[in-house]
Enzyme design. Structure first.
Site, PDB file in Angstrom:
ATOM      1  N   ASP A 561       0.823  -1.204   0.000  1.00  0.00           N
ATOM      2  CA  ASP A 561       0.000   0.000   0.000  1.00  0.00           C
ATOM      3  C   ASP A 561       0.866   1.266   0.000  1.00  0.00           C
ATOM      4  O   ASP A 561       1.932   1.303   0.600  1.00  0.00           O
ATOM      5  CB  ASP A 561      -0.891  -0.015   1.250  1.00  0.00           C
ATOM      6  CG  ASP A 561      -1.840   1.153   1.293  1.00  0.00           C
ATOM      7  OD1 ASP A 561      -2.718   1.244   0.408  1.00  0.00           O
ATOM      8  OD2 ASP A 561      -1.722   1.985   2.216  1.00  0.00           O
ATOM      9  N   GLU A 614       1.034  -0.610  -5.176  1.00  0.00           N
ATOM     10  CA  GLU A 614       0.046   0.442  -5.423  1.00  0.00           C
ATOM     11  C   GLU A 614       0.846   1.737  -5.548  1.00  0.00           C
ATOM     12  O   GLU A 614       1.175   2.380  -4.555  1.00  0.00           O
ATOM     13  CB  GLU A 614      -0.963   0.544  -4.279  1.00  0.00           C
ATOM     14  CG  GLU A 614      -2.078   1.536  -4.581  1.00  0.00           C
ATOM     15  CD  GLU A 614      -2.520   2.349  -3.374  1.00  0.00           C
ATOM     16  OE1 GLU A 614      -3.564   3.016  -3.466  1.00  0.00           O
ATOM     17  OE2 GLU A 614      -1.819   2.348  -2.350  1.00  0.00           O
TER      18      GLU A 614
END
Length: 892
Positions: A561, A614
């Site tokens: 993330d 990401e």
């Protein structure tokens, strides 16, 4: 970040390992047990509570022990005896004595859990082997010789009372009571002195302490403040001895925690110092084990700035005075082996900060936690037996970028609210398998205090959230998914952590896991703290954490993330709020090095696992190998895949426009092919796109309900045919109209046959099932996702018609023709150029089919190309294009 209460009440108690954990003896909680370490701050009659951070510990005068006659043990078996009460009148009890009495009533009377391990027990792992140290115990050759009995069967005469006192020196006494002693084992325990062996124990609230070694029983002298000591005329320290501790109404007998060598080896300490311990969870945290023949739990924690560390928990009623840990050299690691403790015990570390104040912290490497909002760590020992050998054997046979990869993103707590890990294992694999997805991606599973963060503000990096069950329950879910043929990806959050004062923030009183520069430490967007990637121990903590999930829980991939926030020093910062790197640039060189090390380590240790970034910027080489240097001078970051955030934003922007205006935004659907092969991409329609006012996927589409559903279906058809892997968030597979909420999850009632529009939603779900089935069966759709030779535009410029047509081919050249038409009209005899070598083409998918909820405008028969050139090709087809639909055709 909302602070979580730390008070402990009976209702906060977690269930002990529900199934799978080896049963612990009834006395597993008695080694240092509940009675002896009653919490001093707790008033008489009050429920013990998990402590909050406090100032320096105060010295507490323990209750004066009643005199007892020393007895010789009748056998070598360590069984505590009930001590007869003295008839003498007792003085009025102080508050501390009343507390001690209340606590003593609940103490376990025996300590079988700490009994020497029988032969045949598993040997201690190599990483836990004690350091080789020349000690008095190892060097001694003389044995303890008790006075022999007068004749067989006669009782052994008691050891003469009145052993000389061996008091703890004042400086050591003060430091032990203040919680600032770095080496309690050098003072407590057994030590050779000139006149024999000095035994010293720190047992607050005890009435008496007796050393038991074979048939020897030697009562120690009360030295005040909970200290007991005596010099026993022995020629050597006994190989093993126990402490018989008498409280007001309870006796217990346990091995002395300060009679053990360190349970962490020199090689472990070397690797920790180098920041290269790739199985860090074996070295730090709470680990049940057999050490020097005794079962117990080894506690270890990295706290280099601490003046002292104690371990506290239910087993000592959150009073750590009698449980100081020792510092292992200059490693910054503190260690204590507590005999008799096993799985299920609650604990924390009581840390004395550099300024003398105290803080109670959850274990950074806890493998299990209490159910939030409670936040104690829980000793855990896994008993899960894996049954996914076949899955693990096969998962690395084909590189992920050359294999089908269709992902269903799930937020476990809200997918079916109220289900546990084991209940999810009965439902989730069947649902995902029925829809044909190859993988699930789980939003963060690691423990987090605030459910509203969806798991993206982690406090327990090594513990699956206990909201849904135990770590073994989570393993059971992963196992079930694997046996159903479904891979398991997990969101992993190494970018930041919350500021909760019981977790990682200023863990030992100074910045430790976060950067020491406040400007670098504070994350500007989320009010959290960023990790100090330049500190080798912190980097080790994170790299080992990545491999931990893959090795211990068989996770098949980590979606990392917020990578962009890690890579740039100026991320969300204005001019003057950041400092450039050593080269004058804005790249975070420490974060780059960390990501490269993490990826290299995961791929080396865990074959078949994939890492996914990401990352929303144009950083060069996200999925390039770490040893290949790019034009910017950096090696690749080493990820296997990267989310294509540009494709997602552009394509959703196009779809949100009314069809009459789409021709002006035609390039938003074609621009992705300009850079499609610069990285290995995943096309994500994730949770982030269906919350916070962004609307659900079907609700982003313009027009009436029929048109929105038609656009939704056509878009999915376009997405599945586009180069790259696919990811779809739960609820979007059946066109849920409402935004997702972690409070109630998907609107499953839309699929209830009693609901009038159920067929509309069921039709979209049927389409997703068929998309996945065809996707898996047609290598042209996945085999060459990263090869430009596997894609060719047929017509990418038909802006006036809102049409996109392209060919996908597999490694053998077999094609699939995909045509997306985003206008609400039917176009007859629409001509498209095709390869001339195929005699006929068959429509294999049409998102406008009636069974999906469309108008059923189809090309039902085989289509034969004619010799009319079109779009630069010598042959062409004449098609019927349905309204707002995508069709796929293959050679017949």
């Amino acid at each position: 970040m909302t602070r979580r209460p730390t008070s402990r009440t009976p209702s906060d108690q977690p269930e002990r390992e529900p199934d799978g954990t080896p049963p612990q003896p009834d006395t597993a909680r008695s080694a240092s047990a509940r009675a002896p370490q009653a919490a001093g701050p707790t008033g008489a009659g009050e429920q013990p509570r998990t402590p909050q951070a406090s100032g320096p510990a105060k010295k507490t005068k323990p209750a004066k022990p009643a005199k007892k006659t020393t007895q010789t043990a009748e056998s070598a078996k360590p069984v505590a005896k009930k001590t007869a009460k003295k008839p003498a009148k007792k003085p009025a009890r102080t508050a501390a004595e009343a507390t001690a009495k209340k606590v003593a009533k609940t103490a376990t009377k025996t300590a079988e859990a700490a009994a020497p391990a029988k032969s045949g027990k598993a040997a201690t792992p190599a990483s836990e082997a004690p350091r080789t140290t020349a000690t008095a115990t190892a060097a001694a050759t003389a044995s303890v010789t008790p006075t022999p009995p007068a004749h067989p069967g006669a009782p052994t005469p008691p050891t003469p009372p009145g052993f000389p006192l061996s008091p703890v020196p004042d400086a050591d006494r003060s430091r032990l009571l203040d919680g600032t002693h770095h080496d309690p084992h050098s003072v407590l325990g057994a030590h050779l002195v000139g006149d024999g062996v000095a035994f010293r124990a720190l047992r607050p609230y005890a009435r008496a302490v007796t050393v038991v070694a074979g048939e020897l029983r030697a009562e120690l002298v009360d030295d005040g403040d909970g200290f007991f000591s005596a010099v026993v005329p022995l020629r050597a320290v006994p190989d093993s001895y126990r402490l018989h501790v008498t409280y007001e109404e309870t006796d217990l007998e346990v091995p002395d925690a300060y009679g053990f060598l360190p349970a962490l080896g020199e090689f472990d300490l070397h690797l920790l110092g180098e920041g290269r311990h790739e199985r860090l969870w074996d070295a730090l945290g709470a680990r049940p084990m057999t050490h020097q023949g005794v079962r117990g739990t080894r506690f270890t924690v990295w706290a280099p700035n601490a003046r002292g560390v104690r371990v506290v928990g239910d087993f000592n009623f959150w009073d750590g005075v009698g449980f100081p840990m020792r510092s292992l050299g200059g490693s910054g690691v503190w260690e204590l082996f507590v005999p008799g403790l096993g799985a299920g015990e609650l604990y924390k570390f009581q840390i004395t900060r550099p300024d003398g104040s105290m803080t109670f912290r959850a274990d950074p490497l806890a493998r299990r936690t209490e159910v939030p909002p409670a936040n104690s760590s829980v000793v855990h020992e896994s008993a899960h037996v894996w049954r996914d050998e076949e899955w693990l054997r096969r998962r690395g046979e084909t590189p992920v970028h050359e294999a089908p990869f269709s992902v269903y993103e799930v937020h476990l707590p809200s997918w079916r609210p109220g289900l546990t890990y084991r209940q999810l294992a009965d439902q989730l694999p069947a649902y995902v398998s029925d829809l044909g997805f190859t993988h699930v991606e789980l939003m963060p599973v690691a423990e987090h205090p605030f459910g509203g963060s969806w798991g993206y503000q982690v406090t327990g990096f090594y513990a699956p959230t206990s909201r849904l069950g135990s770590p073994d329950d989570f393993k059971h879910l992963v196992d079930a998914l694997h046996r159903a043929g479904i891979g398991v990806l997990m969101d992993w959050v190494p970018a930041h952590f919350p500021r909760d004062d019981w977790a990682l923030a200023e863990f030992d009183g100074r910045p430790l896991y976060e950067h020491e520069d406040p400007a670098r430490a504070a994350h500007p967007d989320w009010g959290t703290l960023e990790f100090d990637y330049g500190r080798k121990e912190v980097r080790n903590f994170l790299v080992a954490n990545a491999t931990y999930w893959c090795e211990e829980f068989h996770i098949d991939g980590l979606r990392v993330d917020a990578v962009a926030s890690m890579l740039y020093l100026d991320y969300s910062r204005e001019h003057g709020e950041w400092s450039p790197n050593e080269h004058g640039g804005r790249e975070n060189l420490d974060a780059v090095a960390f990501l490269q090390e993490m990826n290299a380590t995961v791929y080396r240790r865990c074959p078949g696992v994939v890492t996914i970034a990401e990352e929303s910027t144009a950083w060069d080489g996200v999925t390039r190998a770490t040893h290949h240097t790019g034009p910017g001078g950096f090696g690749g970051l080493g990820f296997g895949l990267k989310w294509n955030m540009g494709w997602m934003h552009d394509s959703l922007g196009y779809m949100s426009k009314d069809p009459v205006h789409r021709k002006h935004h035609h390039h938003e659907m074609t621009f992705s092919m300009v850079y499609a092969y610069s990285e290995n991409y995943v096309l994500p329609i994730s949770h982030d796109e269906v919350v916070h006012g962004k609307r659900a996927l079907v609700s982003k589409m313009p027009g009436d309900w029929w048109q929105r559903r038609a656009d939704h279906r056509a878009y999915l058809g376009f997405m599945w045919a586009h180069p790259g892997k696919q990811l779809l968030f739960m609820g979007q597979e059946f066109a849920q109209g409402a935004e997702w909420s972690e409070g109630h999850g998907p609107d499953w009632w839309l699929l209830d046959p009693a609901y009038g529009a159920e067929a509309d939603h069921r039709g979209v779900r049927d389409l997703v099932r068929d998309l996945n089935a065809l996707y898996r069966a047609v290598p042209a759709l996945w085999q060459r996702d990263t090869d430009p030779g596997g894609f060719a535009w047929v017509d990418g410029d038909a802006a006036e018609d809102n049409v996109f047509a392209f060919l996908r081919t597999d490694a053998q050249g077999a094609p699939l023709l995909a045509v997306s038409h985003f206008s609400p009209v039917v176009r007859q005899d629409y001509r498209l150029g095709v390869p001339e070598e195929y005699a006929a083409w068959q429509e294999v998918l049409n998102t406008d089919a009636a069974r999906y909820g469309g108008s059923d405008t189809l090309n039902p028969h085989a289509l034969k190309p004619d010799a009319s050139p079109s779009h630069g090709r010598p042959a062409s087809l004449r098609l019927t294009l349905p309204p707002l639909a995508t069709i796929w055709l293959r050679p017949a």
